[in-house]
Enzyme design. Structure first.
Site, PDB file in Angstrom:
ATOM      1  N   SER A  68     -16.479 -11.059  27.168  1.00 46.60           N
ATOM      2  CA  SER A  68     -16.196 -10.304  25.947  1.00 46.60           C
ATOM      3  C   SER A  68     -16.728 -11.081  24.756  1.00 46.60           C
ATOM      4  O   SER A  68     -16.286 -12.202  24.481  1.00 46.60           O
ATOM      5  CB  SER A  68     -14.688 -10.106  25.788  1.00 46.60           C
ATOM      6  N   HIS A  92     -19.282  -7.203  27.631  1.00 54.58           N
ATOM      7  CA  HIS A  92     -18.135  -6.403  27.182  1.00 54.58           C
ATOM      8  C   HIS A  92     -18.039  -6.440  25.659  1.00 54.58           C
ATOM      9  O   HIS A  92     -18.010  -7.510  25.051  1.00 54.58           O
ATOM     10  CB  HIS A  92     -16.857  -6.975  27.803  1.00 54.58           C
ATOM     11  N   ASP A 103     -15.939  -5.118  22.324  1.00 57.56           N
ATOM     12  CA  ASP A 103     -14.659  -4.588  21.853  1.00 57.56           C
ATOM     13  C   ASP A 103     -14.826  -3.959  20.475  1.00 57.56           C
ATOM     14  O   ASP A 103     -15.078  -4.660  19.494  1.00 57.56           O
ATOM     15  CB  ASP A 103     -13.627  -5.720  21.789  1.00 57.56           C
ATOM     16  N   MET A 143     -12.964  -2.145  17.530  1.00 53.16           N
ATOM     17  CA  MET A 143     -11.608  -1.942  16.979  1.00 53.16           C
ATOM     18  C   MET A 143     -11.727  -1.378  15.572  1.00 53.16           C
ATOM     19  O   MET A 143     -12.586  -1.814  14.795  1.00 53.16           O
ATOM     20  CB  MET A 143     -10.870  -3.281  16.925  1.00 53.16           C
ATOM     21  N   HIS A 200     -15.725  -1.007  25.041  1.00 52.51           N
ATOM     22  CA  HIS A 200     -14.289  -0.737  25.089  1.00 52.51           C
ATOM     23  C   HIS A 200     -13.852  -0.282  23.697  1.00 52.51           C
ATOM     24  O   HIS A 200     -13.781  -1.097  22.782  1.00 52.51           O
ATOM     25  CB  HIS A 200     -13.590  -2.046  25.526  1.00 52.51           C
ATOM     26  N   MET A 213     -11.218   0.749  21.020  1.00 54.43           N
ATOM     27  CA  MET A 213      -9.794   0.651  20.664  1.00 54.43           C
ATOM     28  C   MET A 213      -9.672   1.270  19.285  1.00 54.43           C
ATOM     29  O   MET A 213      -9.604   0.581  18.257  1.00 54.43           O
ATOM     30  CB  MET A 213      -9.347  -0.820  20.667  1.00 54.43           C
ATOM     31  N   MET A 229      -5.368  -3.110  30.574  1.00 63.49           N
ATOM     32  CA  MET A 229      -5.156  -4.207  29.623  1.00 63.49           C
ATOM     33  C   MET A 229      -4.075  -5.137  30.171  1.00 63.49           C
ATOM     34  O   MET A 229      -2.985  -4.692  30.529  1.00 63.49           O
ATOM     35  CB  MET A 229      -4.702  -3.666  28.256  1.00 63.49           C
ATOM     36  N   GLY A 266      -6.325  -6.025  20.758  1.00 57.90           N
ATOM     37  CA  GLY A 266      -6.499  -6.388  19.349  1.00 57.90           C
ATOM     38  C   GLY A 266      -7.090  -7.766  19.151  1.00 57.90           C
ATOM     39  O   GLY A 266      -7.808  -7.984  18.186  1.00 57.90           O
ATOM     40  N   PHE A 267      -6.793  -8.675  20.050  1.00 59.31           N
ATOM     41  CA  PHE A 267      -7.209 -10.064  19.820  1.00 59.31           C
ATOM     42  C   PHE A 267      -7.597 -10.758  21.126  1.00 59.31           C
ATOM     43  O   PHE A 267      -7.048 -10.438  22.184  1.00 59.31           O
ATOM     44  CB  PHE A 267      -6.064 -10.850  19.157  1.00 59.31           C
ATOM     45  N   GLY A 268      -8.503 -11.727  20.998  1.00 60.54           N
ATOM     46  CA  GLY A 268      -8.830 -12.583  22.134  1.00 60.54           C
ATOM     47  C   GLY A 268      -7.834 -13.734  22.219  1.00 60.54           C
ATOM     48  O   GLY A 268      -7.035 -13.956  21.298  1.00 60.54           O
ATOM     49  N   GLY A 269      -7.873 -14.446  23.327  1.00 63.28           N
ATOM     50  CA  GLY A 269      -7.108 -15.682  23.454  1.00 63.28           C
ATOM     51  C   GLY A 269      -5.615 -15.534  23.642  1.00 63.28           C
ATOM     52  O   GLY A 269      -4.872 -16.484  23.403  1.00 63.28           O
ATOM     53  N   ASP A 274      -8.541  -6.710  31.690  1.00 67.40           N
ATOM     54  CA  ASP A 274      -9.022  -7.257  30.415  1.00 67.40           C
ATOM     55  C   ASP A 274      -7.880  -7.946  29.678  1.00 67.40           C
ATOM     56  O   ASP A 274      -6.910  -7.291  29.284  1.00 67.40           O
ATOM     57  CB  ASP A 274      -9.580  -6.080  29.588  1.00 67.40           C
ATOM     58  N   GLY A 275      -8.021  -9.269  29.477  1.00 67.98           N
ATOM     59  CA  GLY A 275      -7.094  -9.999  28.629  1.00 67.98           C
ATOM     60  C   GLY A 275      -6.425 -11.175  29.315  1.00 67.98           C
ATOM     61  O   GLY A 275      -5.782 -11.020  30.346  1.00 67.98           O
ATOM     62  N   GLY A 276      -6.635 -12.358  28.747  1.00 64.87           N
ATOM     63  CA  GLY A 276      -5.934 -13.549  29.244  1.00 64.87           C
ATOM     64  C   GLY A 276      -6.402 -14.028  30.612  1.00 64.87           C
ATOM     65  O   GLY A 276      -5.662 -14.739  31.301  1.00 64.87           O
ATOM     66  N   GLY A 288     -12.958 -13.482  27.479  1.00 62.53           N
ATOM     67  CA  GLY A 288     -13.546 -13.857  26.198  1.00 62.53           C
ATOM     68  C   GLY A 288     -13.366 -15.330  25.922  1.00 62.53           C
ATOM     69  O   GLY A 288     -14.282 -16.145  26.093  1.00 62.53           O
TER      70      GLY A 288
HETATM   71  C1  DX5 Z   1      -8.559  -7.508  23.508  1.00 63.69           C
HETATM   72  C2  DX5 Z   1      -9.910  -7.207  24.071  1.00 63.69           C
HETATM   73  C3  DX5 Z   1     -10.402  -8.161  25.089  1.00 63.69           C
HETATM   74  C4  DX5 Z   1     -10.473  -9.576  24.632  1.00 63.69           C
HETATM   75  C5  DX5 Z   1     -10.234 -10.438  25.822  1.00 63.69           C
HETATM   76  O1  DX5 Z   1      -8.122  -6.433  22.767  1.00 63.69           O
HETATM   77  O2  DX5 Z   1      -9.934  -5.926  24.660  1.00 63.69           O
HETATM   78  O3  DX5 Z   1     -11.643  -7.730  25.638  1.00 63.69           O
HETATM   79  O4  DX5 Z   1     -11.705  -9.917  24.043  1.00 63.69           O
HETATM   80  O5  DX5 Z   1     -10.207 -11.728  25.380  1.00 63.69           O
HETATM   81  P1  DX5 Z   1      -9.516 -12.917  26.189  1.00 63.69           P
HETATM   82  O6  DX5 Z   1     -10.244 -13.044  27.494  1.00 63.69           O
HETATM   83  O7  DX5 Z   1      -9.739 -14.064  25.278  1.00 63.69           O
HETATM   84  O8  DX5 Z   1      -8.073 -12.549  26.382  1.00 63.69           O
HETATM   85 ZN    ZN Z   2     -11.824  -5.377  25.808  1.00 66.46          ZN
END
Ligand code: DX5
Ligand code: ZN
Length: 212
Positions: free
Chosen positions: A6, A31, A33, A35, A64, A66, A135, A140-143, A173-175, A195
């Site tokens: 991502s 990927h 994102d 938003m 993706h 959102m 999800m 909304g956010f990475g990390g 997707d996520g974490g 990501g």
């Molecule tokens: C969050 C995104 C993800 C995000 C994943 O809303 O949809 O694609 O970038 O990031 P990580 O892998 O850092 O959780």
């Molecule tokens: Zn995503």
């Protein structure tokens, strides 16, 4: 396991190089994102920046959405010819109509589910989908930290997919990182998005390889 880095965690000041780097190091998809600041409390990129990423990528895009007003964004991003275009079921009154539209545009349709959304919501859409994006964090956010109940949802969705459309893929997707990849494989995920884990790694190739 297919891996989709991502770009949310990439250095946007050097986006083309970042995209080229993960493509060369073994990414299967890029990927993206999108938003809108309404469906999620964050705002990212529009078609001009996604076009720049697409130009740098020699792997297919996985977009993706959102956003609110999915049909508008589908038409906006369709000219970039992504492989997959995902929209959130929580935000769409007429998902079957939109799936059909995405397919007519020559793009593989996918639906995304937030952590609280039951997989049964999309049972009667599975026959028309190429992928479901689960999800495993709040969008909304990475990390952010992986939400463990996603594993049970993968298993339950796998059962519905076997019944309705065995070709439909499951993307999570996520974490995602080396700590949870074995459990994701065992549960039945086909594609993982990552990501922070990939873009934050000192050795990005090792990070991608550890998920593949
Ligand atoms: C969050 C995104 C993800 C995000 C994943 O809303 O949809 O694609 O970038 O990031 P990580 O892998 O850092 O959780
Ligand atoms: Zn995503």
């Amino acid at each position: 396991m297919l891996v989709a880095p991502s770009i949310l965690s990439a250095d946007f000041g050097a986006l083309a190089e970042e995209v080229k780097s993960v493509c060369a190091l073994g990414a299967d998809y890029v990927h993206i994102d999108v938003m809108d600041g309404h469906f999620v409390p964050n705002l990212t990129i529009g078609p001009a920046v996604v076009a720049a990423a697409a130009k740098a990528a020699d792997k297919p895009l996985d977009i993706h959405l959102m956003v609110e007003n999915n049909p508008f964004f589908v038409e906006l991003f369709a000219p970039l010819k992504p492989e997959f275009l995902s929209f959130h079921i929580e935000e769409e009154k007429h998902p079957h109509r939109l799936i059909t539209r995405i397919r007519d545009l020559g793009i593989r349709p996918a639906i995304a589910l937030n952590p609280h959304t039951n997989e049964s919501e999309i049972e009667y859409l599975l026959g028309d989908l190429d992928m479901v994006l689960l999800m495993s964090v709040n969008p909304g956010f990475g990390g952010q930290r992986f939400i463990l109940s996603a594993l049970e949802k993968i298993r339950r969705l796998k059962y519905l997919i076997a019944k309705r459309n065995p070709k439909c893929l499951i993307e999570v997707d996520g974490g995602i990182c080396a700590d949870n990849i074995a459990a994701l494989k065992e549960a039945g995920a086909d594609i993982v998005v990552a990501g922070a884990y990939i873009f934050g790694a000192a050795d990005r190739k090792a990070a991608i390889d550890s998920l593949a």
